[in-house]
Design a protein around this motif. Structure first.
Motif, PDB file in Angstrom:
ATOM      1  N   UNK A   1      17.790 -10.738  -8.072  1.00 59.54           N
ATOM      2  CA  UNK A   1      17.198  -9.581  -8.725  1.00 59.54           C
ATOM      3  C   UNK A   1      15.729  -9.493  -8.304  1.00 59.54           C
ATOM      4  N   UNK A   2      15.367  -8.412  -7.602  1.00 56.97           N
ATOM      5  CA  UNK A   2      13.986  -8.264  -7.141  1.00 56.97           C
ATOM      6  C   UNK A   2      13.142  -7.412  -8.083  1.00 56.97           C
ATOM      7  N   UNK A   3      13.768  -6.894  -9.160  1.00 60.07           N
ATOM      8  CA  UNK A   3      13.065  -6.082 -10.160  1.00 60.07           C
ATOM      9  C   UNK A   3      12.393  -4.867  -9.534  1.00 60.07           C
ATOM     10  N   UNK A   4      13.019  -4.358  -8.493  1.00 62.78           N
ATOM     11  CA  UNK A   4      12.535  -3.148  -7.828  1.00 62.78           C
ATOM     12  C   UNK A   4      13.683  -2.154  -7.733  1.00 62.78           C
ATOM     13  N   UNK A   5      13.358  -0.888  -7.826  1.00 61.43           N
ATOM     14  CA  UNK A   5      14.338   0.156  -7.544  1.00 61.43           C
ATOM     15  C   UNK A   5      14.337   0.348  -6.037  1.00 61.43           C
TER      16      UNK A   5
ATOM     17  N   UNK B   1      -1.148  -3.218 -13.132  1.00 62.80           N
ATOM     18  CA  UNK B   1      -0.149  -2.598 -13.994  1.00 62.80           C
ATOM     19  C   UNK B   1       1.182  -2.392 -13.262  1.00 62.80           C
ATOM     20  N   UNK B   2       1.080  -2.071 -11.974  1.00 61.61           N
ATOM     21  CA  UNK B   2       2.281  -1.813 -11.191  1.00 61.61           C
ATOM     22  C   UNK B   2       1.962  -2.062  -9.723  1.00 61.61           C
ATOM     23  N   UNK B   3       2.973  -2.594  -9.007  1.00 61.32           N
ATOM     24  CA  UNK B   3       2.771  -2.826  -7.575  1.00 61.32           C
ATOM     25  C   UNK B   3       4.112  -2.753  -6.858  1.00 61.32           C
ATOM     26  N   UNK B   4       4.116  -2.066  -5.742  1.00 66.36           N
ATOM     27  CA  UNK B   4       5.265  -2.006  -4.843  1.00 66.36           C
ATOM     28  C   UNK B   4       4.744  -2.346  -3.457  1.00 66.36           C
ATOM     29  N   UNK B   5       4.988  -3.568  -3.005  1.00 64.25           N
ATOM     30  CA  UNK B   5       4.429  -4.012  -1.727  1.00 64.25           C
ATOM     31  C   UNK B   5       5.089  -3.327  -0.537  1.00 64.25           C
TER      32      UNK B   5
ATOM     33  N   UNK C   1       0.062   0.777  -5.816  1.00 63.52           N
ATOM     34  CA  UNK C   1      -0.513  -0.116  -6.827  1.00 63.52           C
ATOM     35  C   UNK C   1      -1.270   0.696  -7.869  1.00 63.52           C
ATOM     36  N   UNK C   2      -1.164   0.229  -9.112  1.00 69.03           N
ATOM     37  CA  UNK C   2      -1.938   0.802 -10.214  1.00 69.03           C
ATOM     38  C   UNK C   2      -2.662  -0.353 -10.913  1.00 69.03           C
ATOM     39  N   UNK C   3      -4.019  -0.290 -10.942  1.00 68.24           N
ATOM     40  CA  UNK C   3      -4.836  -1.312 -11.600  1.00 68.24           C
ATOM     41  C   UNK C   3      -5.546  -0.681 -12.810  1.00 68.24           C
ATOM     42  N   UNK C   4      -5.781  -1.519 -13.831  1.00 70.90           N
ATOM     43  CA  UNK C   4      -6.490  -1.050 -15.021  1.00 70.90           C
ATOM     44  C   UNK C   4      -7.648  -1.989 -15.338  1.00 70.90           C
TER      45      UNK C   4
ATOM     46  N   UNK D   1      -9.259   2.971 -14.291  1.00 70.71           N
ATOM     47  CA  UNK D   1      -7.934   2.946 -13.664  1.00 70.71           C
ATOM     48  C   UNK D   1      -8.109   3.231 -12.186  1.00 70.71           C
ATOM     49  N   UNK D   2      -7.264   2.615 -11.369  1.00 69.13           N
ATOM     50  CA  UNK D   2      -7.241   2.879  -9.930  1.00 69.13           C
ATOM     51  C   UNK D   2      -5.789   3.022  -9.504  1.00 69.13           C
ATOM     52  N   UNK D   3      -5.517   4.089  -8.757  1.00 70.17           N
ATOM     53  CA  UNK D   3      -4.161   4.359  -8.279  1.00 70.17           C
ATOM     54  C   UNK D   3      -4.210   4.482  -6.768  1.00 70.17           C
ATOM     55  N   UNK D   4      -3.371   3.682  -6.083  1.00 65.27           N
ATOM     56  CA  UNK D   4      -3.319   3.723  -4.619  1.00 65.27           C
ATOM     57  C   UNK D   4      -1.873   3.945  -4.197  1.00 65.27           C
ATOM     58  N   UNK D   5      -1.665   4.988  -3.378  1.00 65.14           N
ATOM     59  CA  UNK D   5      -0.354   5.275  -2.808  1.00 65.14           C
ATOM     60  C   UNK D   5      -0.528   5.432  -1.309  1.00 65.14           C
ATOM     61  N   UNK D   6       0.071   4.507  -0.561  1.00 60.91           N
ATOM     62  CA  UNK D   6      -0.129   4.481   0.887  1.00 60.91           C
ATOM     63  C   UNK D   6      -1.633   4.435   1.189  1.00 60.91           C
ATOM     64  N   UNK D   7      -2.173   5.449   1.880  1.00 65.22           N
ATOM     65  CA  UNK D   7      -3.595   5.455   2.230  1.00 65.22           C
ATOM     66  C   UNK D   7      -4.447   6.315   1.298  1.00 65.22           C
TER      67      UNK D   7
END
Length: 349
Positions: free
Chosen positions: A184-188, A264-268, A273-276, A293-299
């Motif tokens: 189980x990788x806990x990822x969708x 808060x969330x990360x998908x390598x 990534x979402x940081x708080x 809060x910081x939200x990063x999606x790709x670049x």
């Protein structure tokens, strides 16, 4: 002086002798439909008619199909009759099925049937003779001495005994079991379900078995369809507000009385990534609040901060809130700046 009596696997072509004998027999042996041995004009049960390892080990490997045929002669030099063929015999090790379905976090037991014995250097020491069929998933093993645990590799985990299957000469016919667990990788996952292969094979000679029958054995891949069990998390939310009160994707709530920057969330795989940021609130350092809060999606990156210092003991807010707004394009992220609330939408597809 100690004398050893080696034993080796042989194939015998068994049939009912016609009445009115004795007769003479021609025996033909086939492997994968190739003729590998022909013995003519032998009496019934002559060991010259058997198929020995030396007749085939240099040219064929288990898993193979073995067949024999017999022709009958009235006399040793008389004209033989027609061929009588045996059924095909699968020789090697075979799973109950070459295709299985498995869910993340669950375990299945794959049953394996062995149809060819293990030879031994001495008939009286068969308890000491065995061969190992190694797991070769996900990478091929170069030697028996490189037996490394596979449980931390890939999407499957194994209940390994000797890094695979051990076949003992004294009990070679016993059913073997390979336990396989879907990690189980806990990822969708995208794609949600994965097609995986399990490889089994022997890559070295067994020192206890001089026949070399199981040398260079490779079983066709067992295919595993691994189903993602995390798809029930689709459209679920995780959140942090005020104190901050946390709520996870699976609905568990707790309070984080901590100061600092937290993931808060990360998908390598997708680089998401979402940081708080949490720090003391304005009422004398007695509680904690979210202040960034910081939200990063790709670049693409969006960051928003309201506190100058992060501390467990005091609060120092920024007079002017700090915003970082680096959006490459709207393929990955869209930021909607509102009067009271702002929304950041990261596109995951």
């Amino acid at each position: 002086m100690q004398l050893f009596k080696p034993v080796e696997p042989v194939f015998k072509c068994l049939f009912d002798e016609p009445s009115g004998g004795p007769y003479w027999y021609d025996t033909f042996w086939y492997i994968n439909m190739d003729t590998v041995k022909v013995v003519k004009s032998q009496l019934l049960n002559s060991n010259q008619s058997w198929l020995y390892p030396n007749d085939w080990v240099d040219n064929y490997d288990l898993n193979m199909v073995v067949q024999c045929s017999v022709r009958v002669r009235q006399l040793e030099k008389s004209i033989p009759g027609h061929h009588n063929y045996s059924e095909n015999f699968p020789a090697g090790m075979f799973p109950s099925s070459f295709s299985h379905e498995l869910k993340e976090g669950e375990t299945i037991s794959i049953k394996l049937t062995v149809t060819v014995p293990i030879g031994c250097f001495d008939i009286n020491r068969q308890n000491n003779c065995k061969t190992s069929i190694f797991l070769q998933t996900p990478e091929y093993r170069s030697s028996a001495n490189s037996c490394k645990p596979l449980s931390n590799q890939g999407d499957l985990a194994f209940d390994e005994k000797g890094c695979g299957i051990v076949i003992e000469s004294s009990a070679w016919w016993e059913e073997k079991i390979l336990n396989v667990t879907g990690k189980s990788d806990r990822l969708i996952n995208h794609p949600r379900d994965r097609n995986l292969n399990i490889k089994l094979g022997s890559i070295t000679n067994s020192p206890e078995d001089p026949s070399k029958v199981w040398y260079n054995f490779t079983m066709p891949d067992v295919k595993i369809r691994l189903y993602d069990k995390d798809d029930h998390m689709i459209n679920k939310l995780c959140s942090a507000d005020t104190d901050p009160r946390m709520k996870t994707f699976d609905g568990k709530s707790w309070t984080a009385s901590l100061a600092g920057e937290f993931v808060m969330y990360r998908d390598t795989k997708r680089r998401i990534a979402v940081h708080a940021l949490f720090s003391s609130c304005m009422w004398g350092g007695q509680g904690h609040c979210g202040c960034g809060i910081a939200v990063k999606v790709e670049n693409s990156l969006f960051a928003y901060r309201t506190c100058e210092r992060i501390s467990n003991h005091y609060s120092k807010p920024l007079i002017h809130h700090d915003t970082v707004y680096h959006i490459c394009d709207d393929r990955h992220m869209v930021v909607d700046i509102g009067n009271q609330y702002s929304s950041v939408n990261g596109k995951l597809s």
